[in-house]
Each structure stands twice: as structure tokens, then as C-alpha cells.
Design a protein around this motif. Structure first.
Motif, PDB file in Angstrom:
ATOM      1  N   GLY A 144       0.797  -1.207   0.000  1.00  0.00           N
ATOM      2  CA  GLY A 144       0.000   0.000   0.000  1.00  0.00           C
ATOM      3  C   GLY A 144       0.835   1.264   0.000  1.00  0.00           C
ATOM      4  N   SER A 145       2.143   1.130   0.062  1.00  0.00           N
ATOM      5  CA  SER A 145       2.974   2.323   0.002  1.00  0.00           C
ATOM      6  C   SER A 145       3.181   2.685  -1.458  1.00  0.00           C
ATOM      7  N   PRO A 146       2.917   3.909  -1.816  1.00  0.00           N
ATOM      8  CA  PRO A 146       2.905   4.255  -3.235  1.00  0.00           C
ATOM      9  C   PRO A 146       4.307   4.539  -3.781  1.00  0.00           C
ATOM     10  N   GLY A 147       5.135   3.490  -3.863  1.00  0.00           N
ATOM     11  CA  GLY A 147       6.486   3.658  -4.410  1.00  0.00           C
ATOM     12  C   GLY A 147       6.527   3.542  -5.920  1.00  0.00           C
TER      13      GLY A 147
ATOM     14  N   PRO B 252      -0.943   6.824  -8.944  1.00  0.00           N
ATOM     15  CA  PRO B 252      -1.832   6.677  -7.789  1.00  0.00           C
ATOM     16  C   PRO B 252      -3.295   6.609  -8.226  1.00  0.00           C
ATOM     17  N   ASP B 253      -4.085   5.901  -7.439  1.00  0.00           N
ATOM     18  CA  ASP B 253      -5.506   5.710  -7.740  1.00  0.00           C
ATOM     19  C   ASP B 253      -6.299   6.901  -7.195  1.00  0.00           C
ATOM     20  N   LEU B 254      -6.691   7.781  -8.091  1.00  0.00           N
ATOM     21  CA  LEU B 254      -7.416   8.977  -7.646  1.00  0.00           C
ATOM     22  C   LEU B 254      -8.867   8.679  -7.305  1.00  0.00           C
ATOM     23  N   ASP B 255      -9.310   7.439  -7.591  1.00  0.00           N
ATOM     24  CA  ASP B 255     -10.669   7.047  -7.199  1.00  0.00           C
ATOM     25  C   ASP B 255     -10.734   6.527  -5.765  1.00  0.00           C
ATOM     26  N   ASP B 256      -9.567   6.404  -5.125  1.00  0.00           N
ATOM     27  CA  ASP B 256      -9.543   5.955  -3.736  1.00  0.00           C
ATOM     28  C   ASP B 256      -9.770   7.165  -2.833  1.00  0.00           C
ATOM     29  N   PRO B 257     -10.949   7.226  -2.204  1.00  0.00           N
ATOM     30  CA  PRO B 257     -11.275   8.440  -1.435  1.00  0.00           C
ATOM     31  C   PRO B 257     -10.359   8.647  -0.231  1.00  0.00           C
ATOM     32  N   VAL B 258      -9.743   7.573   0.243  1.00  0.00           N
ATOM     33  CA  VAL B 258      -8.875   7.707   1.424  1.00  0.00           C
ATOM     34  C   VAL B 258      -7.581   8.431   1.067  1.00  0.00           C
TER      35      VAL B 258
ATOM     36  N   ALA C  90      -6.699   9.835  -2.163  1.00  0.00           N
ATOM     37  CA  ALA C  90      -6.705  10.829  -3.244  1.00  0.00           C
ATOM     38  C   ALA C  90      -6.373  12.255  -2.772  1.00  0.00           C
ATOM     39  N   PRO C  91      -6.846  12.677  -1.586  1.00  0.00           N
ATOM     40  CA  PRO C  91      -6.539  14.055  -1.179  1.00  0.00           C
ATOM     41  C   PRO C  91      -5.038  14.356  -1.097  1.00  0.00           C
ATOM     42  N   PHE C  92      -4.217  13.319  -0.812  1.00  0.00           N
ATOM     43  CA  PHE C  92      -2.767  13.548  -0.744  1.00  0.00           C
ATOM     44  C   PHE C  92      -2.261  14.109  -2.070  1.00  0.00           C
ATOM     45  N   TRP C  93      -2.692  13.468  -3.177  1.00  0.00           N
ATOM     46  CA  TRP C  93      -2.227  13.853  -4.516  1.00  0.00           C
ATOM     47  C   TRP C  93      -2.870  15.171  -4.959  1.00  0.00           C
ATOM     48  N   ARG C  94      -4.120  15.389  -4.545  1.00  0.00           N
ATOM     49  CA  ARG C  94      -4.811  16.649  -4.895  1.00  0.00           C
ATOM     50  C   ARG C  94      -4.156  17.824  -4.170  1.00  0.00           C
ATOM     51  N   GLU C  95      -3.823  17.621  -2.900  1.00  0.00           N
ATOM     52  CA  GLU C  95      -3.138  18.664  -2.137  1.00  0.00           C
ATOM     53  C   GLU C  95      -1.788  18.995  -2.788  1.00  0.00           C
ATOM     54  N   ALA C  96      -1.071  17.937  -3.213  1.00  0.00           N
ATOM     55  CA  ALA C  96       0.248  18.145  -3.835  1.00  0.00           C
ATOM     56  C   ALA C  96       0.125  19.028  -5.075  1.00  0.00           C
ATOM     57  N   ALA C  97      -0.989  18.849  -5.823  1.00  0.00           N
ATOM     58  CA  ALA C  97      -1.186  19.666  -7.025  1.00  0.00           C
ATOM     59  C   ALA C  97      -1.347  21.142  -6.670  1.00  0.00           C
ATOM     60  N   GLN C  98      -1.736  21.399  -5.419  1.00  0.00           N
ATOM     61  CA  GLN C  98      -1.861  22.787  -4.951  1.00  0.00           C
ATOM     62  C   GLN C  98      -0.579  23.268  -4.287  1.00  0.00           C
TER      63      GLN C  98
ATOM     64  N   ALA D  92      -1.788   6.943   3.684  1.00  0.00           N
ATOM     65  CA  ALA D  92      -3.144   7.339   4.058  1.00  0.00           C
ATOM     66  C   ALA D  92      -3.940   6.097   4.467  1.00  0.00           C
ATOM     67  N   ALA D  93      -4.809   6.267   5.457  1.00  0.00           N
ATOM     68  CA  ALA D  93      -5.559   5.122   5.968  1.00  0.00           C
ATOM     69  C   ALA D  93      -6.917   5.576   6.489  1.00  0.00           C
ATOM     70  N   SER D  94      -7.852   4.634   6.555  1.00  0.00           N
ATOM     71  CA  SER D  94      -9.200   4.957   6.995  1.00  0.00           C
ATOM     72  C   SER D  94      -9.323   4.978   8.514  1.00  0.00           C
ATOM     73  N   LEU D  95      -8.280   4.469   9.206  1.00  0.00           N
ATOM     74  CA  LEU D  95      -8.255   4.473  10.671  1.00  0.00           C
ATOM     75  C   LEU D  95      -6.899   4.984  11.133  1.00  0.00           C
ATOM     76  N   CYS D  96      -6.862   5.627  12.293  1.00  0.00           N
ATOM     77  CA  CYS D  96      -5.584   5.986  12.885  1.00  0.00           C
ATOM     78  C   CYS D  96      -4.919   4.718  13.422  1.00  0.00           C
ATOM     79  N   PRO D  97      -3.686   4.404  13.015  1.00  0.00           N
ATOM     80  CA  PRO D  97      -3.052   3.181  13.518  1.00  0.00           C
ATOM     81  C   PRO D  97      -2.683   3.266  14.994  1.00  0.00           C
ATOM     82  N   GLU D  98      -2.732   4.459  15.563  1.00  0.00           N
ATOM     83  CA  GLU D  98      -2.453   4.593  16.998  1.00  0.00           C
ATOM     84  C   GLU D  98      -3.719   4.396  17.826  1.00  0.00           C
ATOM     85  N   CYS D  99      -4.780   5.206  17.549  1.00  0.00           N
ATOM     86  CA  CYS D  99      -5.957   5.184  18.432  1.00  0.00           C
ATOM     87  C   CYS D  99      -7.209   4.630  17.749  1.00  0.00           C
TER      88      CYS D  99
END
Lengths: 379, 142
Positions: free
Chosen positions: A128-131, B12-18, B20-28, B46-53
Motif C-alpha cells: 500500500g505504500s505508493p512507491g 496513484p488511484d485517484l478514485d480511492d477516497p482515502v 486521493a486528497p494527498f495527490w490533490r493537495e500536492a497539485a496545490q 493514508a488510511a481509513s483508521l488511525c493506527p495509533e488510536c
């Protein structure tokens, strides 16, 4: 996992290794089991545990499919989707210790050389890491980063790393089963092209077709088998499943926890190890694990290798089969086969004098590590 | 102006809602990560849950573009035809000052000049109208 020799490998089976066009991975695993059963002088109906290992990039190695194909209804079966055999061997030991099975067949088979294109060309770290968009492809990518880091921290040289590929070949030249047996010197190594600098082609595993099988049972039952049994003293694992969230993920410092447990549970130390096997998708894995398992100090693997320690005639025989760099790519399974054959004294020209204890260390990418201590006598 | 990535490369898969914002932000021109609304942990990948809490709640938060090269390798061979014209290229694992570690190319550099510990900053490379990859270039000290 403290085993005290209560579980033993009583037979091994290996098919031809190399390019085997038209062969199916499961067929190769079943052929290997046939050889192991022959060595054990038992029938398939006496196998009550079947553990298969998925072969990366292919459909092979699912227990339900293998059992159907081999005509077997064992009491217990399972599939692991990572190789190196250590994980499978530990599951076999647990099944025997708990009574889930008495006689376990562990199988691996693949046609990834001539069949489907193997996934080593896919993104480095299938996690899942986008390398991939950055061209971070193939296992030599992360391995190159790990070695470059080692160089920067400790001054390790490419020439020092080259001793691994050269020693592997020196062992392989004495192994009739090995695929690469032509002469290969340090000069040849240094003249080889880079894949991902600072790693060269000889630092990276070959890909090959073949099958391997082991038969594992209890120490009590082992006495009834024709071949001298090889006993498991201990097994240990540790994961780094957080992967990219981990500090120093490519150095895998958590492997040191496996070392600590596997020695403690066997009741011995590094100095008791006569034979060392390290699963080697790249030479860098050997460099790292020499340190994590305490065969030299942190950062000292380069100067340790320079002494010729791991080559034939050296102080610490490593991968006496030639490993994946020179023998064949059976995802670590042939390392266990070689340990068994060395501990039985069957290795001819490459036989190490009177070995008693072997250690096999392996990893699944940057996510899991495991080790097993094997011996030819119950302590 | 950001360079244009060839379309045949794995993207990157821009259809992945989790993610996609990373790549969209980068474009800005922003390097942003999900910051956990409960514990503040920065998620990467990016993940749908925080791996800590394990909270699903997060806001995309811009962070510093700077970091240092943890290590790098020089691809002298392309393992995919899509990268043949790029060889040799440098891929690094960059330890960001903000915490996460990112894989990216080191651009606008001679490979021999890249070092472990080198200070770098994000260099955005667009691959769609509103999405960009995050590469890095050296931070000049002069």
C-alpha cells in the motif's frame, strides 16, 4: 518457542531446479512430496497434516487445491502466503505439539521462472505504500537503500558486500543441485553491472522453478524413520507489520528480538552455531542478519566478510548450498533442506566437518522475521 | 511549473477516497497528511483508521516540505518499460521533519551528488489536471 528436540524433520524431497517449462507449481510440490515419502518410507495416507505455501505471483500453493490434486484428506491443513519455510516449520511444530497432527508434510512448488512473470518486478514492498509511481520497483530498490544506509553509517564498501556473492558461488560449485556453478571472483563481481546502485546483479536472487517438501513429526515417532532425524531445538518470530510507520524500517532492528528468543529457547549462543543459513533475496539480507544474530558487532559485517569467514574453509559456514544467489530460488526452502543434509553428513565435497547445530534465519520482506535452531542430536 | 508525467507509468488511484486528497493537495503545492482528530498522529500511507488510536476522524493538514535523505539508490536499470527513459534515476527514502517517511525521486541533481543526510524539499510533479506526485530536490545552503 522452546522445543528441546521434541519435533524433528525426518525426510526431505527436492525436484529438479531451474527452468521447467510446462510444469505446474502444485505438481512440482507434489512430486517433491513423493521423494520425501520415499525417503521416509511411508505412504501419503500416513500424512495427517498438510501445510502449503503460496508461490508469489502464481496461483500455486493453496492447501485445498493441493490436497485435491494429491488425493489427500489429512486431519489438518493450512496455507501460508509467505515463504522461507521457517513460518511453515513453526506451524508444523505447533500442530505436532498440540496434537492437531502427528506427521506433517510441508510443501512448496513454483513455476515462476517459466510460468507467470514473477512479482519481483512489481512495486517494492507490496504494502500500500505508493512507491511504484516513482519507479521504486523490484526488491533491489529497498535493498540498495538499506545497503547505502549501512555504508553511510559504518563505511561498508561494495567490495566487502561482494564477498557474499563470491562465497555463495564457492559453495554452489560443490553442490550438484545448484543452477549457477561457473567460476565467479571478486573481480567478476566488481565488473558486474549495477541494477540499483550500489547493488549489482549478483547481489540479487535468481528466479527458478522447482518443488521442495519436508516431513515433520515428533521425536518419539522420528526414531521409526530410516534416515537420521534432525531435531528442532527452538523457533522464534517477530513482526514489523507497521512497516512504513516503523523507524529504520529497511534496517529491521526488530530482527534482534528473534535472535534473543531463538538462542534463549535453545539454551545456546552464537558460538554454538556450526552452520548458518540466511534466506537471501539479496546479499544485503545476509549482511544485516550477520549483525542482528550477533555473529559480528553492529556495523562490522563488512570487515567480518572480508576475512573470508562465510566462504568454504572459513570460521562460519553460511549458505553451504549456495543460497538463492547461486543454488536456486525456492524462497528459502532449500536452505532448510541443506541444513538437514549437512546435519546428516550427506553433503560430499561441501560437507562441513562434524556439524551439530544449525541456525536458519529468514524474513518476509520488511514485515516478518523468523529463525529456527536445528540439531542432529536431542540435547 | 510542474513537469508532466508520462501516462504509461503506474499512477496513484485517484478514485480511492482515502488517499486521493494527498495527490490533490500536492497539485496545490501542499504536502499534507491526515492528522488524527483525536490523538494528532500523522498517517502515512493514508488510511481509513488511525493506527495509533483507531479513530476514523482526521483532517488533511499541510506540513513542512523539508526533510533529509535517509538513504537512496540509483536505478541504472528500468524494471518497467515506463521508466526506461528516466534511467539513471535516484529514488530516496526521505525522513520528513514533520515525521512521516516518503519514497520519492530526487530530481534536478547529478546522481553522484546525492548523499545520505542531504537536506531536501518537496518538488511537485503533476500527473493529472489536479493531482501531483511528491519528489524532492536538494535544499541549497547558499
Amino acid at each position: 518457542m522452546r522445543l528441546d528436540g521434541s519435533v524433528a524433520i525426518v525426510a526431505v524431497g527436492v525436484t529438479e531446479q531451474g527452468k521447467l517449462p510446462g510444469r505446474d507449481g502444485d505438481d512440482l510440490a507434489i512430486e517433491a512430496l513423493g521423494y520425501a515419502l520415499e525417503e521416509a518410507q511411508i505412504g501419503k495416507e500416513q500424512i495427517d497434516g498438510l501445510l502449503t505455501c503460496k508461490a508469489a505471483g502464481t496461483d500455486a500453493g493453496i492447501d485445498t487445491a493441493v490436497g485435491r490434486k494429491a488425493g489427500m484428506n489429512p486431519a489438518f491443513s493450512a496455507t501460508l502466503d509467505y515463504g522461507t519455510c521457517n513460518f511453515t516449520l513453526h506451524l508444523a511444530a505447533m500442530a505436532i505439539a498440540t496434537g492437531m497432527a502427528t506427521t506433517v508434510a510441508c510443501l512448496y512448488g513454483t513455476n515462476q521462472k517459466t510460468g507467470r512473470k514473477f512479482a519481483f518486478t512489481a512495486a517494492a514492498g507490496d504494502d500500500g505504500s505508493p512507491g511504484a509511481p516513482y519507479g521504486f520497483l523490484h526488491v533491489s530498490g529497498p535493498a540498495a537503500l538499506a545497503f547505502q544506509r549501512h555504508q553511510a553509517l559504518y563505511g561498508t564498501t561494495e567490495e566487502q558486500l561482494g564477498h557474499i556473492a563470491v562465497a555463495s558461488r564457492q559453495w554452489a560449485k560443490m553442490n550438484p543441485q545448484a543452477i549457477f556453478r561457473q567460476d565467479f571472483t571478486l573481480e567478476d563481481y566488481l565488473a558486474s553491472p549495477y541494477l540499483v546502485r550500489p547493488l549489482r546483479r549478483p547481489d540479487v536472487t535468481m528466479i527458478s522453478d522447482g518443488g521442495v517438501a519436508l516431513i515433520v513429526t515428533s521425536a518419539e515417532r522420528a526414531a521409526d524413520y530410516p534416515k537420521h532425524a534432525v531435531f528442532l531445538l527452538s523457533g522464534a518470530q517477530q513482526t514489523g507489520l507497521r512497516l512504513y510507520q516503523n523507524d529504520d524500517q529497511l534496517m529491521r532492528p526488530w530482527i534482534a528480538k528473534v535472535a534473543e528468543r531463538v538462542y534463549a529457547d535453545a539454551g545456546l549462543t552464537q558460538s554454538d552455531i556450526d552452520l548458518l543459513y540466511i534466506q537471501d533475496p539479496t546479499s544485503v539480507w545476509i549482511l544485516q542478519m550477520l549483525e542482528w544474530y550477533g555473529f559480528c558487532g553492529m556495523g562490522e559485517a563488512g570487515s567480518f566478510l572480508e576475512t573470508g569467514a562465510i566462504a568454504p574453509g572459513g570460521t562460519l559456514p553460511v549458505n553451504t548450498n549456495g543460497g538463492q544467489l547461486s543454488e536456486a530460488y525456492m524462497w528459502g526452502w532449500l536452505h532448510i533442506v541443506e541444513a538437514v543434509r549437512q546435519l546428516r553428513g550427506e553433503c560430499g565435497e561441501r560437507q562441513v566437518a562434524d556439524p551439530k547445530v544449525a541456525l536458519y534465519c529468514s524474513t518476509k520482506g520488511f514485515e516478518k522475521a523468523a529463525a529456527t535452531v536445528l540439531a542432529n542430536e536431542v540435547p | 511549473m510542474a513537469a508532466q508525467v508520462e501516462q504509461m507509468k503506474p499512477l496513484p488511484d485517484l478514485d480511492d477516497p482515502v488517499s486521493a486528497p494527498f495527490w490533490r493537495e500536492a497539485a496545490q503545492g501542499r504536502l499534507s497528511f491526515q492528522r488524527c482528530s483525536v490523538c494528532g498522529y500523522l498517517r502515512w500511507p493514508a488510511a481509513s483508521l488511525c493506527p495509533e488510536c483507531w479513530s476514523p476522524r482526521a483532517e488533511w493538514a499541510p506540513v513542512s516540505h523539508d526533510g533529509e535523505v535517509w538513504s537512496f539508490g540509483v536505478y541504472e536499470r528500468a524494471f518497467s518499460a515506463a521508466f526506461e527513459s528516466d534511467v539513471p534515476y535516484v529514488v530516496a527514502l526521505v525522513q520528513l521533519d514533520a515525521g512521516p517517511r516518503l519514497i520519492g525521486k530526487i530530481v534536478d541533481v547529478v546522481p553522484a551528488d546525492v548523499t545520505v543526510g542531504m537536506r531536501v524539499t518537496a518538488a511537485f510533479e503533476s500527473f493529472a489536471d489536479d493531482a501531483a506526485l511528491v519528489n524532492f530536490r536538494g535544499l541549497r545552503s547558499d
